[in-house]
Design a protein around this motif. Structure first.
Motif, PDB file in Angstrom:
ATOM      1  N   ALA A  70       0.505  -0.779  -0.103  1.00 23.62           N
ATOM      2  CA  ALA A  70       0.472   0.091   0.195  1.00 23.62           C
ATOM      3  C   ALA A  70       1.247   1.173  -0.265  1.00 23.62           C
ATOM      4  O   ALA A  70       1.379   1.835   0.742  1.00 23.62           O
ATOM      5  CB  ALA A  70      -1.079   0.113   1.305  1.00 23.62           C
ATOM      6  N   GLY A  72       2.116   5.173   0.139  1.00 21.52           N
ATOM      7  CA  GLY A  72       1.665   6.066   0.386  1.00 21.52           C
ATOM      8  C   GLY A  72       1.023   5.558   2.068  1.00 21.52           C
ATOM      9  O   GLY A  72       1.084   6.661   3.003  1.00 21.52           O
ATOM     10  N   ARG A  73       1.261   4.709   2.867  1.00 20.52           N
ATOM     11  CA  ARG A  73       1.079   4.348   3.960  1.00 20.52           C
ATOM     12  C   ARG A  73       2.378   4.013   4.531  1.00 20.52           C
ATOM     13  O   ARG A  73       3.693   4.139   4.076  1.00 20.52           O
ATOM     14  CB  ARG A  73       0.142   2.868   4.307  1.00 20.52           C
ATOM     15  CG  ARG A  73      -1.203   3.037   3.411  1.00 20.52           C
ATOM     16  CD  ARG A  73      -1.946   2.323   4.138  1.00 20.52           C
ATOM     17  NE  ARG A  73      -2.703   1.757   3.430  1.00 20.52           N
ATOM     18  CZ  ARG A  73      -4.171   1.488   3.595  1.00 20.52           C
ATOM     19  NH1 ARG A  73      -3.998   0.100   4.677  1.00 20.52           N
ATOM     20  NH2 ARG A  73      -5.586   1.025   3.267  1.00 20.52           N
ATOM     21  N   SER A  74       2.471   4.854   5.647  1.00 17.72           N
ATOM     22  CA  SER A  74       4.007   4.252   6.247  1.00 17.72           C
ATOM     23  C   SER A  74       3.373   3.307   7.784  1.00 17.72           C
ATOM     24  O   SER A  74       4.825   3.322   8.365  1.00 17.72           O
ATOM     25  CB  SER A  74       3.647   5.858   7.388  1.00 17.72           C
ATOM     26  OG  SER A  74       2.906   6.203   8.308  1.00 17.72           O
ATOM     27  N   ARG A  75       2.355   2.571   7.595  1.00 22.66           N
ATOM     28  CA  ARG A  75       2.590   1.619   9.055  1.00 22.66           C
ATOM     29  C   ARG A  75       2.503   0.390   8.625  1.00 22.66           C
ATOM     30  O   ARG A  75       1.102  -0.529   7.768  1.00 22.66           O
ATOM     31  CB  ARG A  75       1.782   2.035  10.154  1.00 22.66           C
ATOM     32  CG  ARG A  75       1.707   3.126  10.750  1.00 22.66           C
ATOM     33  CD  ARG A  75       1.029   3.500  11.589  1.00 22.66           C
ATOM     34  NE  ARG A  75       1.302   5.255  12.481  1.00 22.66           N
ATOM     35  CZ  ARG A  75       1.430   4.898  13.203  1.00 22.66           C
ATOM     36  NH1 ARG A  75       1.719   3.986  14.152  1.00 22.66           N
ATOM     37  NH2 ARG A  75       2.156   6.209  13.951  1.00 22.66           N
ATOM     38  N   SER A  77      -0.219  -1.877   8.146  1.00 23.69           N
ATOM     39  CA  SER A  77      -1.772  -2.215   8.091  1.00 23.69           C
ATOM     40  C   SER A  77      -2.409  -3.428   8.352  1.00 23.69           C
ATOM     41  O   SER A  77      -2.508  -4.220   7.671  1.00 23.69           O
ATOM     42  CB  SER A  77      -2.512  -1.599   6.898  1.00 23.69           C
ATOM     43  OG  SER A  77      -1.324  -0.010   7.173  1.00 23.69           O
ATOM     44  N   GLU A  79      -5.202  -5.823   8.223  1.00 16.06           N
ATOM     45  CA  GLU A  79      -7.339  -5.381   7.583  1.00 16.06           C
ATOM     46  C   GLU A  79      -8.239  -5.631   7.987  1.00 16.06           C
ATOM     47  O   GLU A  79      -7.970  -6.675   8.430  1.00 16.06           O
ATOM     48  CB  GLU A  79      -7.012  -5.745   6.180  1.00 16.06           C
ATOM     49  CG  GLU A  79      -6.246  -4.861   4.985  1.00 16.06           C
ATOM     50  CD  GLU A  79      -5.833  -3.024   5.275  1.00 16.06           C
ATOM     51  OE1 GLU A  79      -7.164  -2.819   5.538  1.00 16.06           O
ATOM     52  OE2 GLU A  79      -4.783  -2.965   4.503  1.00 16.06           O
ATOM     53  N   GLU A 132      -1.238  -0.390  12.587  1.00 10.31           N
ATOM     54  CA  GLU A 132      -2.231   0.267  12.710  1.00 10.31           C
ATOM     55  C   GLU A 132      -3.710  -0.511  12.190  1.00 10.31           C
ATOM     56  O   GLU A 132      -3.010  -1.913  11.775  1.00 10.31           O
ATOM     57  CB  GLU A 132      -2.658   0.998  11.812  1.00 10.31           C
ATOM     58  CG  GLU A 132      -2.601   1.213  10.058  1.00 10.31           C
ATOM     59  CD  GLU A 132      -2.004   2.058   9.109  1.00 10.31           C
ATOM     60  OE1 GLU A 132      -2.322   3.306   9.597  1.00 10.31           O
ATOM     61  OE2 GLU A 132      -2.234   2.301   7.580  1.00 10.31           O
ATOM     62  N   SER A 134      -6.115  -0.793   9.804  1.00  8.70           N
ATOM     63  CA  SER A 134      -6.994  -0.403   8.814  1.00  8.70           C
ATOM     64  C   SER A 134      -8.762  -1.123   8.293  1.00  8.70           C
ATOM     65  O   SER A 134      -8.747  -2.597   8.268  1.00  8.70           O
ATOM     66  CB  SER A 134      -6.787  -0.950   7.088  1.00  8.70           C
ATOM     67  OG  SER A 134      -7.178  -0.144   6.145  1.00  8.70           O
ATOM     68  N   HIS A 165      -1.139  -5.221   4.458  1.00  8.79           N
ATOM     69  CA  HIS A 165      -0.969  -4.272   3.727  1.00  8.79           C
ATOM     70  C   HIS A 165       1.371  -3.422   4.112  1.00  8.79           C
ATOM     71  O   HIS A 165       0.968  -3.419   5.339  1.00  8.79           O
ATOM     72  CB  HIS A 165      -1.466  -2.976   3.855  1.00  8.79           C
ATOM     73  CG  HIS A 165      -2.358  -3.323   2.307  1.00  8.79           C
ATOM     74  ND1 HIS A 165      -3.564  -3.126   2.520  1.00  8.79           N
ATOM     75  CD2 HIS A 165      -1.900  -3.469   1.017  1.00  8.79           C
ATOM     76  CE1 HIS A 165      -4.103  -3.074   1.235  1.00  8.79           C
ATOM     77  NE2 HIS A 165      -3.326  -3.541  -0.289  1.00  8.79           N
ATOM     78  N   PRO A 167       4.508  -0.935   3.789  1.00  7.34           N
ATOM     79  CA  PRO A 167       4.716   0.510   2.901  1.00  7.34           C
ATOM     80  C   PRO A 167       5.144   0.117   2.082  1.00  7.34           C
ATOM     81  O   PRO A 167       6.243  -0.983   1.833  1.00  7.34           O
ATOM     82  CB  PRO A 167       5.358   1.580   4.596  1.00  7.34           C
ATOM     83  CG  PRO A 167       5.127   0.652   5.252  1.00  7.34           C
ATOM     84  CD  PRO A 167       4.669  -0.206   5.487  1.00  7.34           C
TER      85      PRO A 167
END
Length: 213
Positions: A70, A72-75, A77, A79, A132, A134, A165, A167
């Motif tokens: 993914a 653009g994500r920084s962590r 994720s 899901e 995180e 998501s 996901h 980064p």
């Protein structure tokens, strides 16, 4: 037995950190005595699901974790939910671009992950790895695979599955890029943490990890 999947490169990229990190995580988990198989999925609607189903049939895993990129994500994720919708913003690696199509015709609107994502988030935090929960896996091939995975596991008692996901890999970014990223080693450790947590956790933790928007 644990099955880990990542994706081949797509969108013009020469690498896909989801696959590289999966391979590294598998080595970590194997060194701990766990039995792990890895499969690289094509970034192609339909074909990716067939490869995944074949791997599940061949290896009969107790746990399946699919991993995708993914950007653009920084962590990392975790899901929560897969939806029964393919809506591709860009073509897949064979030029397919489904719009507003169901992943599984007449299937349920959505499936939830059966992995302990809240417990996994807490484990990531303890390890100092950014994570995180998501609320959306998108509508591209990642969600396609996630939904098809959960649909396939619906009738398999004792087999749990989910999707993560990652980064962009810091190692893959062009010098000067400000895109969010994470070192591959951290991604691999994070994937291993999720697997270990799932293997050791029956009932998920109750902690806040929702979203306002």
């Amino acid at each position: 037995m644990i099955l880990l999947t990542g994706f081949e490169p797509f969108g013009g990229d020469s690498t896909n950190p989801s696959w590289t990190a999966v391979l590294q995580a598998a080595r970590m988990l194997t060194a701990e005595g766990l039995t792990v198989e890895t499969v690289e999925l094509p970034c192609v609607f339909g074909e990716s699901v067939e490869v995944l189903k074949q791997a599940i049939a061949a290896h009969q895993p107790e746990l399946v974790l699919s991993v995708g990129l993914a950007g653009g994500r920084s962590r990392i994720s975790l899901e929560r939910v897969a939806i029964n919708c393919d809506d591709a913003r860009i073509p897949d690696n064979k030029g397919n671009r489904p719009i507003d199509q169901e992943v599984v015709p007449r299937g349920p609107a959505a499936y939830f992950s059966t992995l302990p994502i809240k417990s996994a988030l807490r484990s990531l935090q303890i390890e100092g790895i950014k994570g995180e929960v998501s609320q959306s896996a998108g509508t591209y091939v990642c969600n396609h695979v996630f939904y098809a995975l959960m649909h396939a596991l619906k009738g398999r008692a004792g087999t749990r599955g989910g999707f993560v996901h990652v980064p962009y890999a810091s190692e893959d970014l062009v010098h000067g890029s400000t895109a969010p990223s994470m070192p591959l080693e951290s991604m691999a450790r994070g994937i291993a943490v999720v697997v270990r947590t799932a293997a050791q956790t029956g009932t998920d933790a109750k902690l806040s990890a929702g979203a306002i928007h």
